[in-house]
Write an enzyme that holds these catalytic residues in place. Structure first.
Site, mmCIF file in Angstrom:
data_model
loop_
_atom_site.group_PDB
_atom_site.id
_atom_site.type_symbol
_atom_site.label_atom_id
_atom_site.label_comp_id
_atom_site.label_asym_id
_atom_site.label_seq_id
_atom_site.Cartn_x
_atom_site.Cartn_y
_atom_site.Cartn_z
ATOM 1 N N ASP A 47 0.869 -1.175 -0.026
ATOM 2 C CA ASP A 47 0.096 0.176 -0.024
ATOM 3 C C ASP A 47 0.871 1.416 0.131
ATOM 4 O OD1 ASP A 47 -2.600 -0.897 -0.031
ATOM 5 O OD2 ASP A 47 -2.296 -1.768 1.820
ATOM 6 N N ASP A 190 -10.601 -5.086 -1.691
ATOM 7 C CA ASP A 190 -9.564 -4.548 -1.108
ATOM 8 C C ASP A 190 -9.875 -3.577 0.241
ATOM 9 O OD1 ASP A 190 -7.031 -3.621 0.203
ATOM 10 O OD2 ASP A 190 -6.444 -2.509 -1.424
HETATM 11 C C1 DX5 Z 1 -6.626 0.752 2.350
HETATM 12 C C2 DX5 Z 1 -5.689 -0.085 1.864
HETATM 13 C C3 DX5 Z 1 -5.871 -1.652 1.876
HETATM 14 C C4 DX5 Z 1 -5.696 -1.769 3.667
HETATM 15 C C5 DX5 Z 1 -5.881 -3.375 3.599
HETATM 16 O O1 DX5 Z 1 -6.004 1.962 2.705
HETATM 17 O O2 DX5 Z 1 -5.558 -0.023 0.411
HETATM 18 O O3 DX5 Z 1 -5.050 -2.411 1.311
HETATM 19 O O4 DX5 Z 1 -4.658 -1.370 3.885
HETATM 20 O O5 DX5 Z 1 -5.744 -3.445 4.988
HETATM 21 P P1 DX5 Z 1 -6.906 -4.196 5.964
HETATM 22 O O6 DX5 Z 1 -6.976 -5.456 5.364
HETATM 23 O O7 DX5 Z 1 -6.292 -3.944 7.243
HETATM 24 O O8 DX5 Z 1 -8.206 -3.466 5.785
HETATM 25 ZN ZN ZN Z 2 -4.384 -1.799 -0.969
#
Ligand code: DX5
Ligand code: ZN
Length: 234
Positions: A47, A190
């Site tokens: 990310d 996601d």
């Molecule tokens: C949102 C990101 C995600 C997120 C996933 O800002 O694109 O990839 O960090 O993390 P979890 O699974 O913790 O929601």
């Molecule tokens: Zn992401």
């Protein structure tokens, strides 16, 4: 024999879990990634946040490059105007690069440019071109871009943080997206995917399911992914 492209690999083994490494314990990352790999994980989700497109600032291409792993690198760019940075992420070994529809004035051109780039790990693999939509972006935004993408990812949370709650409207958006996207485009989801809602999310039919904090919950990452992978095998 030619190695399969990233697209072929994901399509033939869909659905796949892409593990978000943002909330991992970076001091033991090498060991944890090895355990995830042994459990059957193929994709590692990065990310990338610039503090402009979304509130948080995380890391850039050098961190993507520095993480040496046989896992496919799935790079999610949450940065303003990504066009000028694409080359550095490709050089860093990205196998999937996902751009946000909202992030560029000329998103079509950014995707076109990405389409001409070569995978630095292995040219035969190709680079999977992804387009991500924030929860507030109408699905119609993908229509003029369908011939420029291999993957469309719906964010089930607002970009910026791991560990947020799954936005329920994403379910309906994904089923509408399925009708719009047709057979040639992979679908991703996601954000907010946990052990508790994994079975339900898996039913929605995405090809790539991203999950981060639910894997690295401080206990046993490999157990968490095994739990999720077992649901996919059912
Ligand atoms: C949102 C990101 C995600 C997120 C996933 O800002 O694109 O990839 O960090 O993390 P979890 O699974 O913790 O929601
Ligand atoms: Zn992401």
């Amino acid at each position: 024999m030619r190695s399969p492209s990233v697209f072929e690999q994901i399509r033939s083994e869909a659905p796949q879990i892409s593990v978000g490494m943002l909330t991992a314990d970076w001091m033991s990352l090498g060991l944890e990634l090895k355990l995830l790999e042994n459990a059957g994980i193929k994709l590692l989700h990065f990310d990338v946040m610039d503090g402009h497109f979304c509130p948080m600032l995380t890391f850039g291409a050098p961190v993507v490059a520095g993480l040496k792993t046989p896992l496919l690198k799935d790079v999610h760019l949450m940065i303003d105007e990504p066009l000028g940075k694409l080359e550095s992420f490709v050089a860093a070994g990205a196998d999937i690069i996902t751009l946000h529809a909202e992030s560029a004035r000329h998103i079509h051109r950014a995707l076109q440019t990405l389409g001409k780039m070569t995978n630095a790990n292995d040219p035969a693999r190709g680079i999977l071109r992804g387009l991500a939509l924030n929860p507030g972006t109408p699905l119609g935004a993908i229509e003029p871009l369908l011939d420029q993408v291999d993957l469309v990812t719906l964010l089930a949370v607002n970009p910026g943080w791991g560990g947020q709650k799954f936005i329920p409207a994403t379910r309906q958006r994904l089923s509408r997206l399925k009708e719009m996207a047709g057979e040639k485009i992979l679908l991703g989801i996601d954000g907010g995917v946990t052990r508790d809602n994994f079975a339900e999310v898996a039913q929605l039919g995405a090809d790539i399911i991203v999950t981060g904090s639910a894997v690295f919950d401080g206990k046993a990452p490999a157990d968490n992914v095994r739990f999720m992978l077992n649901i996919l095998k059912r």
